[in-house]
Write an enzyme that holds these catalytic residues in place. Sequence first.
Site, PDB file in Angstrom:
ATOM      1  N   GLU A  16       0.558  -1.159   0.030  1.00  0.00           N
ATOM      2  CA  GLU A  16       0.364  -0.323   0.424  1.00  0.00           C
ATOM      3  C   GLU A  16       0.435   1.032   0.073  1.00  0.00           C
ATOM      4  O   GLU A  16       1.276   2.048   1.294  1.00  0.00           O
ATOM      5  CB  GLU A  16      -1.342   0.234   1.602  1.00  0.00           C
ATOM      6  CG  GLU A  16      -2.311  -1.165   1.500  1.00  0.00           C
ATOM      7  CD  GLU A  16      -2.915  -1.357   2.849  1.00  0.00           C
ATOM      8  OE1 GLU A  16      -2.232  -0.869   3.475  1.00  0.00           O
ATOM      9  OE2 GLU A  16      -3.274  -2.065   2.741  1.00  0.00           O
ATOM     10  N   GLU A  22      -5.720  -7.401  -0.815  1.00  0.00           N
ATOM     11  CA  GLU A  22      -6.701  -7.120   0.533  1.00  0.00           C
ATOM     12  C   GLU A  22      -8.525  -7.354   0.412  1.00  0.00           C
ATOM     13  O   GLU A  22      -8.786  -6.564  -0.065  1.00  0.00           O
ATOM     14  CB  GLU A  22      -6.252  -6.578   1.272  1.00  0.00           C
ATOM     15  CG  GLU A  22      -5.257  -6.926   2.480  1.00  0.00           C
ATOM     16  CD  GLU A  22      -3.886  -6.073   2.412  1.00  0.00           C
ATOM     17  OE1 GLU A  22      -4.505  -5.863   3.437  1.00  0.00           O
ATOM     18  OE2 GLU A  22      -3.346  -5.767   1.822  1.00  0.00           O
TER      19      GLU A  22
END
Length: 348
Positions: free
Chosen positions: A151, A278
């Site tokens: 991320e 995710e």
Amino acid sequence: MSRMEYVRNLGFGWNLGDTLDSRVHKSEREGLTPEKQETAWHNPVTTPETVKMVADAGFKVFRLPVSWDDFIGDAPDYVIREDFLERVADVVDYAFECDLTVIVNLHHENWHFPSEENYPAAREKLVAVWTQLAKFFGPCCDKLILEAMNEPRKVGTDVEWNGGDAEGRAVVARLGHDFIQAVRATATHEDCENNATRPLMVPLYAASADEEAMLGYTPSGDPNVIVSVHAYTPYDFALGDNYDHHQWKPELQADIDDLFVRIDKHFLSKGIPVILGEMGARRRGDNLADRVAWAKYYAAAARKHGVPCIWWDNGRTDGPDRWEKFGLLDRKEMKWAFPELVEAFLHE
């Protein structure tokens, strides 16, 4: 087959979260071993039996988050410690033995802070690390996917989680292209021919599902690239700390519908495959029935659009409410804590 077909046929997956991606405090890094990192965040050492349970349940993809930074040497070579690399390879082999597709990434790494000032240093390290990893894993077939970053975002700033700013999105896109070029450049190395076409995952800024982050993606022209998006949707139900939103309601379905409208608009309709690397919904008290209903709707929407979903399992199945309890598999007791939820997620 095309990468769109490849991704559509992958099936749903499971993250080995809070394990090889764990980090220890800087005061504990002297003499750090792979096992100490693997168990630093409450989970046990991963065994072949653990991975077999994942495969036997019906999961098809095994995402292996890895935090490499404490095992990377100094500039300019950034040599990865062999004992840690071998431990990661052990777990990859466990998954291959169960016929799972594996995703290996760079996870909790903050050195690639996406600013123009930091870009030259971040690029140098990113290219060095991925060149080593691509050569090491080069002989693997395309059941191994390499994922550039987890991320990537401006950690600690007011644009960390809201889709970023123009600078951050541009630098993340540039680092993604650098990753692709670094892996492809190893294809001429001995036994690395598969890296010429290996499927590669590249995240958006913060892997965000926000419109701004999607608009910041710039295609590389490489036909074997997959976009990585994370989507704990609807946020208040799935991830946020407000416990007033722990119940699943039909009106919340619109948030999931909107997510896939954006994914289709920016990527699928343009022939760019997407993996939801995710996702999940945390346990809040006794809200299992709500999570089961949510999982059925979310999974059905994803299948309709041909987007694989990979559940974030951090091993937290119980405990204080302040914990983000995304766990499905109790790895210490070696049993599924919520088999009804697994069934709802994996089976139509």
